[in-house]
Design an enzyme around this catalytic site. Structure first.
Site, PDB file in Angstrom:
ATOM      1  N   GLU A  99       0.836  -1.211   0.000  1.00  0.00           N
ATOM      2  CA  GLU A  99       0.000   0.000   0.000  1.00  0.00           C
ATOM      3  C   GLU A  99       0.868   1.258   0.000  1.00  0.00           C
ATOM      4  O   GLU A  99       1.961   1.276   0.577  1.00  0.00           O
ATOM      5  CB  GLU A  99      -0.876   0.024   1.260  1.00  0.00           C
ATOM      6  CG  GLU A  99      -1.984  -1.002   1.212  1.00  0.00           C
ATOM      7  CD  GLU A  99      -2.943  -0.890   2.394  1.00  0.00           C
ATOM      8  OE1 GLU A  99      -4.122  -1.176   2.191  1.00  0.00           O
ATOM      9  OE2 GLU A  99      -2.520  -0.542   3.505  1.00  0.00           O
ATOM     10  N   CYS A 112       3.565   8.821   0.218  1.00  0.00           N
ATOM     11  CA  CYS A 112       4.077   8.033   1.336  1.00  0.00           C
ATOM     12  C   CYS A 112       4.265   6.608   0.819  1.00  0.00           C
ATOM     13  O   CYS A 112       3.298   5.950   0.434  1.00  0.00           O
ATOM     14  CB  CYS A 112       3.074   8.093   2.487  1.00  0.00           C
ATOM     15  SG  CYS A 112       3.533   7.032   3.851  1.00  0.00           S
ATOM     16  N   CYS A 119       6.617  -6.009   8.244  1.00  0.00           N
ATOM     17  CA  CYS A 119       7.776  -5.419   8.934  1.00  0.00           C
ATOM     18  C   CYS A 119       8.244  -6.393  10.003  1.00  0.00           C
ATOM     19  O   CYS A 119       7.422  -6.955  10.742  1.00  0.00           O
ATOM     20  CB  CYS A 119       7.381  -4.087   9.565  1.00  0.00           C
ATOM     21  SG  CYS A 119       8.762  -3.302  10.424  1.00  0.00           S
ATOM     22  N   CYS A 123       6.144  -3.612  16.080  1.00  0.00           N
ATOM     23  CA  CYS A 123       5.695  -2.673  17.124  1.00  0.00           C
ATOM     24  C   CYS A 123       4.206  -2.942  17.371  1.00  0.00           C
ATOM     25  O   CYS A 123       3.426  -3.000  16.418  1.00  0.00           O
ATOM     26  CB  CYS A 123       5.905  -1.233  16.682  1.00  0.00           C
ATOM     27  SG  CYS A 123       7.607  -0.885  16.213  1.00  0.00           S
ATOM     28  N   CYS A 126       1.152  -1.006  15.697  1.00  0.00           N
ATOM     29  CA  CYS A 126       1.196  -0.770  14.252  1.00  0.00           C
ATOM     30  C   CYS A 126       0.618  -1.956  13.476  1.00  0.00           C
ATOM     31  O   CYS A 126       0.994  -3.111  13.709  1.00  0.00           O
ATOM     32  CB  CYS A 126       2.656  -0.525  13.868  1.00  0.00           C
ATOM     33  SG  CYS A 126       2.943  -0.528  12.106  1.00  0.00           S
TER      34      CYS A 126
HETATM   35  S1  SF4 Z   1       5.934   1.197  13.367  1.00  0.00           S
HETATM   36 FE1  SF4 Z   1       7.276  -0.529  13.862  1.00  0.00          FE
HETATM   37  S2  SF4 Z   1       6.225  -2.327  13.031  1.00  0.00           S
HETATM   38 FE2  SF4 Z   1       5.274  -0.518  12.098  1.00  0.00          FE
HETATM   39  S3  SF4 Z   1       6.338  -0.273  10.165  1.00  0.00           S
HETATM   40 FE3  SF4 Z   1       7.364   1.056  11.654  1.00  0.00          FE
HETATM   41  S4  SF4 Z   1       9.011  -0.225  12.500  1.00  0.00           S
HETATM   42 FE4  SF4 Z   1       7.610  -1.594  11.440  1.00  0.00          FE
END
Ligand code: SF4
Length: 359
Positions: A99, A112, A119, A123, A126
């Site tokens: 996306e 963006c 990822c 986190c 997120c």
């Molecule tokens: S906030 Fe953390 S989990 Fe989300 S994309 Fe950024 S580094 Fe990765």
């Protein structure tokens, strides 16, 4: 079963040079093809009329060209803003999806873009982190997102183009630095389609220390934003466990100090305010202490909800007190407006599997 041909836009310039050398062609041909792919956005080898028919045929026998374009598209209007925020979903050649978001503000059209599928840093606040990690995006796939977003800009206002790019989409860009740098080269090279100034590009990281130091020494003029979210090591570990343990605050502070002094550019500290977790005046006090050790500005952001999350956005009164404390301490502080929350396009909401907040 026959194997699909390799997508030529997945090759870096160096790899393209090697591939052309294997085909018995001189290296300048690779430069020409690269320009056709990443400046003219050629979708077929036949468009590359600068090449001989024989070479075009040879290339088509060895490679395919997969240029990205949006497969779905959502938009929402922010209060008081006449241009919508738009989110696109792009399908990659291997079937994975990614996306990207177009944010229109007063004088800017900001793209963006994502740097990874999912990822690895997970986190908990997120949506991308909850997807897990699939793979890094190639430089061509990162560049392709910019083109696809630019299609939206051109459709809105013919002749207009993206003005800024932020690496704040899915993934941690500094865990895919080589491809991010190669994509930035595609977008900033003179005589190429975008030819953007590096200063209009922001790389946002959780604080991957060795790569911050690499950028500091690289001579690049891109901007750096660091997601801090707490200046207390223990609290930061509870908010971003993998990143905070791997890149401790004390060392991160030194790296940011080295970055700002060697580039002469301030670092943007991104601070996500979470109600009852990191929004007290004590939190502001330790943040001020940390931020005063190098050239920086602070960007406060509100939490954008995702499904089944224990986190809540801060009350506006608490945000104002927090901001005022930092400003009284002599720091430059702004509050970032969230764009695209109703289409799950805001910070921390991007995910290509159903984790986002149902609207
Ligand atoms: S906030 Fe953390 S989990 Fe989300 S994309 Fe950024 S580094 Fe990765």
């Amino acid at each position: 079963m026959t194997q699909p041909l390799q997508n030529i836009t997945d090759l870096t310039l160096k790899e393209l040079q090697q591939a052309l050398s294997t085909l018995g062609e001189p290296s300048f041909r690779a430069t020409q093809i690269h320009q056709w792919l990443f400046s003219h956005r050629a979708a077929t080898f036949d468009e590359m009329t600068i090449l001989s028919l024989a070479l075009r045929k040879k290339l088509a026998e060895s490679f395919s060209i997969h240029q990205l374009s949006a497969v779905t598209y959502q938009e929402c209007f922010e209060e008081g803003c006449e241009n919508p925020t738009q989110k696109i979903l792009l399908e990659l050649q291997d079937g994975n999806q990614v996306e990207s978001v177009l944010i229109a503000s007063e004088n800017r059209m900001t793209g963006c873009v994502s740097s990874q599928i999912g990822c690895p840093l997970q986190c908990p606040f997120c949506a991308t982190g909850r997807m897990g990690f699939r793979r890094n995006l190639t430089a061509g796939e990162i560049t392709g997102q910019v083109y696809a977003l630019n299609d939206l800009v051109a459709a809105r206002e013919p002749g207009k183009a993206l003005t800024n790019i932020v690496f704040m989409g899915m993934g941690e860009p500094l865990l895919n630095t080589d491809n991010v740098i190669e994509a930035i080269e595609n977008l900033t090279t003179r005589n190429y389609r975008f030819c953007l100034s590096q200063k209009r590009i922001t790389i946002s990281t959780v604080g991957v220390i060795p790569e911050i130091l690499r950028l500091a020494k690289s001579g690049m003029k891109t901007k750096l934003a660091v997601s801090l979210h707490s200046a207390d090591q223990q609290k930061r570990e509870s908010l971003m466990p993998i990143a905070a343990r791997q890149y401790p605050l004390a060392e991160l502070g030194k790296a940011l100090s080295e970055y700002s002094s060697s580039t002469g550019m301030p670092v943007t500290i991104v601070y996500l305010l979470l109600r009852g977790i990191n929004d007290s005046l004590d939190d502001a006090k330790i943040l001020a202490r940390f931020a005063k050790t190098f050239l920086c500005k602070i960007n406060l952001i509100d939490y954008n909800s995702i499904n089944n999350s224990k986190f809540k956005p801060v009350y506006s009164a608490a945000r104002e007190l927090f901001q005022q404390y930092l400003m009284n301490a002599g720091l430059h502080v702004t509050v970032r407006k969230s764009y695209g929350t109703t289409i799950n396009a805001a910070c921390g909401q991007l995910a290509t599997v159903g984790i986002q907040n149902p609207q």
